[in-house]
Scaffold this active site. Structure first.
Site, short mmCIF file in Angstrom:
data_model
loop_
_atom_site.label_atom_id
_atom_site.label_comp_id
_atom_site.label_asym_id
_atom_site.label_seq_id
_atom_site.Cartn_x
_atom_site.Cartn_y
_atom_site.Cartn_z
N GLU A 11 0.88 -1.17 0.00
CA GLU A 11 0.00 0.00 0.00
C GLU A 11 0.91 1.21 0.00
O GLU A 11 1.61 1.48 0.98
CB GLU A 11 -0.92 -0.02 1.22
CG GLU A 11 -2.10 0.93 1.06
CD GLU A 11 -1.85 2.28 1.71
OE1 GLU A 11 -1.54 3.24 0.96
OE2 GLU A 11 -1.98 2.38 2.93
N CYS B 251 -1.90 8.81 3.41
CA CYS B 251 -1.70 8.39 2.03
C CYS B 251 -2.91 8.70 1.15
O CYS B 251 -2.76 9.01 -0.03
CB CYS B 251 -1.38 6.90 1.98
SG CYS B 251 -2.65 5.87 2.77
#
Length: 511
Positions: free
Chosen positions: A264, A298
């Protein structure tokens, strides 16, 4: 040592969180201790033991030894420990929130959100042991039966970042444990307690057997390569920047034993406001989705893309909202924007701001940092190809606003990036929003909500350079298990040795 980590939080006798955790024991690491700083005031809150290569070997060996017995436990037994961990989270709620504020610079609001997410992840993990199911494929030969077993991969290596440290560790650790794996976790150097040692303490209190979870704080420059290349883990789960993720992928490819990789990585999420949107609502959502945790997320709204017809109105209202955001001490309940995690990250954001100013971009909201607390910045009229503000992950409290001519142009701008983690679109026409979301090149897209969403049993992950694989629910089961095909031939089958028969006939004819 009389510090916060060795005492536990005030009033609670807890595990010695200043040590590494290997094979069910809190040990002194072989490497030199490292100070753990409060990012808001710079105080040293602990001196954390560091693992070296020998400690790492011991952690992987312990995990390998413990895993088979753990996997052999009944699903309800593993589920019970996950449920107990959630109960421990509840009992230690204020302690955990305090740690997140002190070590990761989380505001009290963000720390509470993270606690909620982690406890939800524990409860989710309690369901996962019962979701590991095999298959019975149809027969292909007379008398042959086949089955496909779903089995834990064995040992999982987890590398987690500093921005949502407890959550981004636990979302790999808890599912991997729940389906029968053992785990070795390397938390980020900025958050060794909230990224790993606190999690070890929680699972220890919940009754997890020794060796099933091991936590090895240590600098990536010293143990990072060995952590990835070690033959024990069959899966490496990494959360972090795209640039570092590329390096992890290369090391996995070069390892003696090839591993499965779950990544990720960074994002460049667009938040699109179409002309028919509820503007006040879009402004509220954009301010939340851009500046939560100082923009150090993020899936944060990295770019605000606004349709021309409402552009100036949005800029004015957004700037007014941003000026009201509380800035400063993360422990105050009124603070929405707290400190940047460290000086290096702060300097990187300052350079981004300086580049925007040097290029003459319109600075609508700004200000100077006090210590590591940087007030929110808003720049309008940002070119869609601006390297620092539009084509890079900012990871700080800086909001670029980009003008789009119309809906089609907004979609083109939204997709004009090599990343594809999350996205958002605002419109009063829900079906229009869904059509728009379906065309965004991202792993996640939200209609009339900001892009910071991560819910149990819903797939979390990105496209393009934002990663590989998905977290949560059935996708986590897929990530941390493997298939084994077993067949049983219940009655003899014939084996047509045609080539040998032809060879024998030819030999007879020649004789």
């Amino acid at each position: 040592m009389d510090d916060a980590a060795s005492r536990g939080r005030p009033g609670r006798a807890r595990s010695p969180l200043d040590r590494i955790f290997v094979d069910g024991a809190w040990r002194e690491g072989r490497a030199r201790r490292r100070p753990d700083h409060n990012p808001y005031n710079g105080e040293v809150i602990a001196e954390i033991a560091q693992a070296d290569a020998a400690d790492l070997d011991a952690a992987y060996a312990a995990a390998s030894r413990a895993q088979k017995d753990w996997a052999a436990r009944l699903p309800r037994e593993r589920a019970a420990i996950m449920s107990k961990a959630a109960a421990v989270m509840e009992a230690r709620r204020e302690e955990i929130i305090d740690w997140l504020i002190e070590e990761s610079g989380s505001t009290r609001l963000k720390a509470t959100l993270e606690w909620t997410a982690v406890q939800g992840g524990m409860l989710e993990a309690a369901a996962l042991p019962h979701m590991v199911e095999g298959r019975i494929p149809p027969p292909t030969f007379p008398g042959k039966a086949a089955r496909v077993l779903r089995k834990p991969v064995g040992v999982v290596g987890v590398i987690s970042p500093w921005n949502w440290p407890l959550q981004l560790s636990n979302r790999s650790v808890a599912p991997a444990l729940a389906v029968g794996n053992a785990v070795v976790l390397k938390p980020a150097s900025d958050t060794p307690v909230t990224g790993g040692l606190l999690l070890a303490s929680i699972f220890e209190e919940a009754g997890l057997p020794a060796g099933v979870l091991n936590v090895v704080p240590g600098p990536g420059s010293e143990i990072g390569d060995a952590f990835i290349a070690h033959p024990a883990p069959r899966v490496i789960s990494f959360t972090g920047s795209t640039e570092v993720g590329r390096g992890v992928a290369r090391k996995v490819a070069d390892a003696e034993i090839i591993k499965q990789l779950e990544l990720e990585l960074g994002g460049n999420s667009p938040l699109v406001v179409l002309a028919d949107a509820d503007l006040d609502y879009a402004v509220e959502a954009a301010a939340w989705g851009k500046f939560l945790h100082q923009g150090q997320i993020c899936m944060i709204a990295n770019r605000l893309v606004v349709e021309d017809a409402i552009y100036e109105d949005f800029v004015e209202r957004f700037a007014a909202k941003v000026r009201t955001l509380g800035v400063g001490d993360p422990a105050r309940s009124s603070t929405f924007i707290g400190p940047i995690i460290n000086d290096s990250q702060l300097e990187s954001i300052r350079k981004t701001i300086e580049a925007a100013r040097a290029d003459g971009l319109r600075e609508v909201v700004g200000g100077d940092a006090e210590g590591r607390v940087l007030p929110p910045h808003v720049f309008a009229d940002v070119p869609e190809d601006h390297r620092e503000l539009a084509q890079s992950e900012i990871f700080g409290p800086v909001a670029p606003i980009i003008r789009a001519r119309d809906e089609a142009d907004a979609l083109r701008i939204a997709n004009a990036t090599d990343r594809g983690l999350s996205a958002a679109v605002f419109t009063r026409d829900v079906e229009r929003g869904v059509r728009f979301a379906e065309q965004i090149e991202s792993g996640m897209a939200h209609v009339n909500d900001q892009p910071v969403n991560d819910l149990p049993f819903n797939p979390f992950g990105g496209e393009k350079n934002s990663g590989l694989g998905r977290f949560n629910g059935a996708w986590a089961v897929e990530a941390f298990t493997t298939d084994q095909w077993i067949t049983v031939q219940r009655e003899p089958r014939s084996f047509p040795f045609a080539a040998e028969q032809e060879t024998g006939e030819a030999a007879s004819a020649g004789g």
